[in-house]
Design a protein around this motif. Structure first.
Motif, short mmCIF file in Angstrom:
data_model
loop_
_atom_site.label_atom_id
_atom_site.label_comp_id
_atom_site.label_asym_id
_atom_site.label_seq_id
_atom_site.Cartn_x
_atom_site.Cartn_y
_atom_site.Cartn_z
N LYS A 153 0.82 -1.21 0.00
CA LYS A 153 0.00 0.00 0.00
C LYS A 153 0.85 1.26 0.00
O LYS A 153 0.60 2.22 0.76
CB LYS A 153 -0.98 -0.01 1.17
N GLY A 154 1.90 1.26 -0.85
CA GLY A 154 2.73 2.44 -1.06
C GLY A 154 3.78 2.70 -0.02
O GLY A 154 4.50 3.70 -0.10
N LYS A 155 3.92 1.80 0.98
CA LYS A 155 4.93 1.99 2.02
C LYS A 155 5.79 0.75 2.15
O LYS A 155 5.31 -0.38 1.97
CB LYS A 155 4.26 2.28 3.37
N MET A 156 7.07 0.96 2.49
CA MET A 156 7.96 -0.16 2.76
C MET A 156 7.66 -0.69 4.16
O MET A 156 7.58 0.06 5.13
CB MET A 156 9.43 0.26 2.67
N ARG A 157 7.47 -2.00 4.23
CA ARG A 157 7.15 -2.64 5.49
C ARG A 157 8.23 -3.65 5.85
O ARG A 157 8.93 -4.17 4.97
CB ARG A 157 5.80 -3.37 5.42
N ARG A 158 8.33 -3.94 7.13
CA ARG A 158 9.27 -4.97 7.60
C ARG A 158 8.47 -6.14 8.14
O ARG A 158 7.49 -5.95 8.86
CB ARG A 158 10.16 -4.40 8.71
N TYR A 159 8.89 -7.34 7.75
CA TYR A 159 8.16 -8.54 8.17
C TYR A 159 9.14 -9.59 8.67
O TYR A 159 10.15 -9.89 8.02
CB TYR A 159 7.35 -9.12 7.02
N THR A 160 8.85 -10.15 9.85
CA THR A 160 9.62 -11.26 10.40
C THR A 160 8.71 -12.48 10.49
O THR A 160 7.68 -12.43 11.19
CB THR A 160 10.16 -10.94 11.80
N ALA B 62 -9.57 -8.35 6.50
CA ALA B 62 -9.32 -8.45 5.06
C ALA B 62 -7.95 -7.88 4.68
O ALA B 62 -7.28 -8.39 3.79
CB ALA B 62 -10.42 -7.72 4.29
N ILE B 63 -7.54 -6.80 5.37
CA ILE B 63 -6.23 -6.21 5.07
C ILE B 63 -5.11 -7.17 5.45
O ILE B 63 -4.11 -7.30 4.72
CB ILE B 63 -6.08 -4.86 5.81
N LEU B 64 -5.28 -7.87 6.57
CA LEU B 64 -4.28 -8.86 6.98
C LEU B 64 -4.18 -9.97 5.94
O LEU B 64 -3.07 -10.39 5.58
CB LEU B 64 -4.64 -9.45 8.34
N ARG B 65 -5.31 -10.44 5.45
CA ARG B 65 -5.29 -11.50 4.43
C ARG B 65 -4.61 -11.02 3.16
O ARG B 65 -3.85 -11.76 2.53
CB ARG B 65 -6.72 -11.97 4.12
N GLU B 66 -4.86 -9.77 2.80
CA GLU B 66 -4.22 -9.19 1.61
C GLU B 66 -2.70 -9.11 1.81
O GLU B 66 -1.92 -9.42 0.90
CB GLU B 66 -4.80 -7.80 1.34
N ARG B 67 -2.30 -8.68 2.99
CA ARG B 67 -0.87 -8.57 3.31
C ARG B 67 -0.19 -9.93 3.26
O ARG B 67 0.92 -10.07 2.73
CB ARG B 67 -0.72 -7.94 4.69
N LEU B 68 -0.83 -10.95 3.81
CA LEU B 68 -0.26 -12.29 3.82
C LEU B 68 -0.17 -12.87 2.41
O LEU B 68 0.79 -13.58 2.08
CB LEU B 68 -1.08 -13.21 4.72
N GLU B 69 -1.15 -12.56 1.58
CA GLU B 69 -1.10 -13.04 0.20
C GLU B 69 0.06 -12.39 -0.56
O GLU B 69 0.74 -13.04 -1.36
CB GLU B 69 -2.42 -12.75 -0.50
N LEU B 70 0.29 -11.11 -0.30
CA LEU B 70 1.43 -10.43 -0.91
C LEU B 70 2.74 -11.06 -0.44
O LEU B 70 3.66 -11.29 -1.24
CB LEU B 70 1.40 -8.94 -0.57
N LEU B 71 2.82 -11.35 0.86
CA LEU B 71 4.03 -11.99 1.39
C LEU B 71 4.25 -13.36 0.76
O LEU B 71 5.39 -13.75 0.49
CB LEU B 71 3.93 -12.12 2.92
N ARG B 72 3.17 -14.07 0.52
CA ARG B 72 3.28 -15.38 -0.15
C ARG B 72 3.96 -15.21 -1.52
O ARG B 72 4.87 -15.96 -1.87
CB ARG B 72 1.90 -16.00 -0.32
N ASN B 73 3.54 -14.19 -2.25
CA ASN B 73 4.13 -13.94 -3.57
C ASN B 73 5.59 -13.53 -3.47
O ASN B 73 6.42 -13.94 -4.29
CB ASN B 73 3.32 -12.86 -4.30
N VAL B 74 5.90 -12.71 -2.46
CA VAL B 74 7.29 -12.26 -2.26
C VAL B 74 8.20 -13.45 -1.98
O VAL B 74 9.27 -13.58 -2.58
CB VAL B 74 7.35 -11.24 -1.11
N TYR B 75 7.78 -14.32 -1.09
CA TYR B 75 8.63 -15.47 -0.75
C TYR B 75 8.70 -16.48 -1.89
O TYR B 75 9.77 -17.05 -2.15
CB TYR B 75 8.11 -16.14 0.53
N GLU B 76 7.59 -16.72 -2.55
CA GLU B 76 7.61 -17.69 -3.64
C GLU B 76 8.48 -17.23 -4.79
O GLU B 76 9.08 -18.04 -5.49
CB GLU B 76 6.18 -17.98 -4.11
N ALA B 77 8.60 -15.90 -4.97
CA ALA B 77 9.52 -15.36 -5.98
C ALA B 77 10.97 -15.67 -5.63
O ALA B 77 11.84 -15.70 -6.50
CB ALA B 77 9.32 -13.86 -6.12
#
Length: 212
Positions: free
Chosen positions: A64-71, A98-113
């Protein structure tokens, strides 16, 4: 490969951080919730898991236009070489947010890449029956020595059966002047089969046809 864990900040009043030592991975894990503790126990007992670590290195990603950090909650290496990261979430929160689910789906794509599988595990996947209390009870037996000859001696008198109750096996071990702990050690190591979602009492059915 060991991933350097993040530095945990001072504990908040509503968050208790526990230390769980993994004999499998030979390191101490910082656990931030009871659901994460349940996940750690499942990983410790899962023979397909070669190594795991809680709270490994973080990544940064754009959301959503901002850099986030995820552990991630867990980094896992399977015996077949596959790498995955696990995020543990409360199912009721996940369903509502819903926002959490969207964030987790994005993370799935980031890791799978990056060639890493991303899994979300909920408390509904973990807290089945009395599985977690049973794993806690069996944890002390997980790394104890199992004398297979003694175990086979206990089972030899039951050669016409494929299963027996835990109580009958323990009594038979005692009649042979063998430690009754042999049964729980064998269960903890996965040598004897049992439905650990059921109470770990004398009525629990133990399966051992694969040893005969």
């Amino acid at each position: 490969m060991t991933i350097k864990p993040r530095t945990l900040c001072k504990q908040l009043p509503n968050r208790k951080v526990s230390l769980f030592y993994s004999k499998k991975s030979e390191l101490a894990n910082y656990i931030e919730s009871r659901h994460e503790m349940a996940m750690a126990l499942c990983l410790e007992f899962n023979d397909n898991v070669d190594f795991y670590q809680a709270q490994p290195a973080h990544i940064e990603f754009l959301f959503k236009g901002k850099m986030r950090r995820y552990t991630p909650d867990f980094f896992v290496r399977l015996r077949n070489g596959r790498i995955l990261v696990i995020e543990v979430k409360c199912a009721s929160i996940l369903k509502k947010d819903a926002i959490l689910r969207e964030r987790l789906e994005l993370l799935r794509n980031v890791y799978e890449a990056r060639g890493i599988e991303f899994r979300v595990v909920t408390d509904e996947h973990l807290h089945i029956g009395v599985l977690i209390p049973n794993l806690f009870s069996l944890l002390r037996y997980r790394n104890k020595y199992l004398d297979i000859a003694d175990l086979e001696n206990i089972l030899s008198g039951l050669s016409t059966h494929a299963s027996a109750t835990r109580g009958s096996l323990r009594r038979h071990a005692h009649s042979l002047n063998l430690s009754i702990d042999l049964i729980d050690i064998a269960i903890a190591k996965g040598v004897l089969g049992a439905d650990l979602t059921q109470p770990l009492n004398d009525d629990l059915i133990i399966h051992f046809n694969h040893l005969q």
